[in-house]
Design a protein around this motif. Structure first.
Motif, mmCIF file in Angstrom:
data_model
loop_
_atom_site.group_PDB
_atom_site.id
_atom_site.type_symbol
_atom_site.label_atom_id
_atom_site.label_comp_id
_atom_site.label_asym_id
_atom_site.label_seq_id
_atom_site.Cartn_x
_atom_site.Cartn_y
_atom_site.Cartn_z
ATOM 1 N N ASP A 21 44.560 51.913 40.943
ATOM 2 C CA ASP A 21 45.341 52.368 42.282
ATOM 3 C C ASP A 21 46.545 51.595 42.614
ATOM 4 N N GLU A 22 46.296 50.525 43.536
ATOM 5 C CA GLU A 22 47.523 49.868 44.111
ATOM 6 C C GLU A 22 47.423 48.450 43.688
ATOM 7 N N TYR A 23 46.278 48.209 42.696
ATOM 8 C CA TYR A 23 46.342 46.750 42.271
ATOM 9 C C TYR A 23 46.333 46.786 40.723
ATOM 10 N N ILE A 24 46.654 45.493 40.122
ATOM 11 C CA ILE A 24 46.597 45.291 38.775
ATOM 12 C C ILE A 24 45.396 43.894 39.007
ATOM 13 N N HIS A 25 44.135 44.373 38.243
ATOM 14 C CA HIS A 25 42.903 43.506 38.435
ATOM 15 C C HIS A 25 43.036 42.639 37.240
ATOM 16 N N VAL A 26 42.987 41.311 37.544
ATOM 17 C CA VAL A 26 43.051 40.200 36.369
ATOM 18 C C VAL A 26 41.810 39.561 36.468
ATOM 19 N N ARG A 27 40.851 39.977 35.722
ATOM 20 C CA ARG A 27 39.352 39.478 35.496
ATOM 21 C C ARG A 27 39.262 38.407 34.551
ATOM 22 N N TYR A 28 38.480 37.339 35.030
ATOM 23 C CA TYR A 28 38.409 35.995 34.358
ATOM 24 C C TYR A 28 36.893 35.668 33.838
ATOM 25 N N VAL A 39 36.078 31.628 40.692
ATOM 26 C CA VAL A 39 36.967 33.079 40.816
ATOM 27 C C VAL A 39 36.154 33.886 39.489
ATOM 28 N N GLN A 40 36.022 35.225 40.177
ATOM 29 C CA GLN A 40 35.639 36.387 38.995
ATOM 30 C C GLN A 40 36.826 37.199 38.480
ATOM 31 N N SER A 41 37.611 37.379 39.644
ATOM 32 C CA SER A 41 38.851 38.195 39.453
ATOM 33 C C SER A 41 39.652 37.889 40.577
ATOM 34 N N VAL A 42 41.051 38.243 40.335
ATOM 35 C CA VAL A 42 42.045 38.574 41.108
ATOM 36 C C VAL A 42 42.725 39.859 41.026
ATOM 37 N N LEU A 43 43.042 40.493 42.476
ATOM 38 C CA LEU A 43 43.931 41.526 42.411
ATOM 39 C C LEU A 43 45.023 41.240 42.946
ATOM 40 N N ILE A 44 46.193 41.854 42.152
ATOM 41 C CA ILE A 44 47.617 41.739 42.460
ATOM 42 C C ILE A 44 48.484 42.968 42.935
ATOM 43 N N GLN A 45 49.077 43.177 44.018
ATOM 44 C CA GLN A 45 49.847 44.348 44.218
ATOM 45 C C GLN A 45 50.423 44.957 43.004
ATOM 46 N N LYS A 46 50.152 45.881 42.620
ATOM 47 C CA LYS A 46 50.598 46.714 41.402
ATOM 48 C C LYS A 46 52.311 46.637 41.225
#
Length: 89
Positions: free
Chosen positions: A14-21, A62-69
């Motif tokens: 959707d509107e995020y890039i999901h960076v999963r750690y 931190v499990q994951s970070v969501l950054i604006q796409k």
């Protein structure tokens, strides 16, 4: 100094890039604390941090970070790495 994990996956949703750690299945609780949200916004406006906690410990990581796409995948990964360093170091 704690070892900062490398991103396990990067997906665009959707509107995020999901960076999963870390795998969300390894946590009993996942949430976005206000203080973590403020820290992430100082690096990337509109970002979100999902923190995980295991029952055996009181530590949140931190499990994951969501950054604006709109920043793009490479920049999203750099910003997410900076956010996790700020929170976990």
């Amino acid at each position: 100094m704690a070892r900062i994990p490398e991103a396990k996956s990067i997906t665009t949703e959707d509107e995020y890039i999901h960076v999963r750690y870390r795998d969300p299945d390894q946590f009993d609780q996942i949430r976005t604390p206000d203080w973590a949200d403020r820290t992430s916004d100082s690096v990337s406006e509109g970002s979100e941090v999902r923190m995980g906690k295991r029952d055996a410990t009181d530590d949140w990581v931190v499990q994951s970070v969501l950054i604006q796409k709109n920043v793009g995948e490479q920049k999203a990964r750099e910003q997410a790495d900076e956010i996790i360093r700020e929170i976990e170091s």
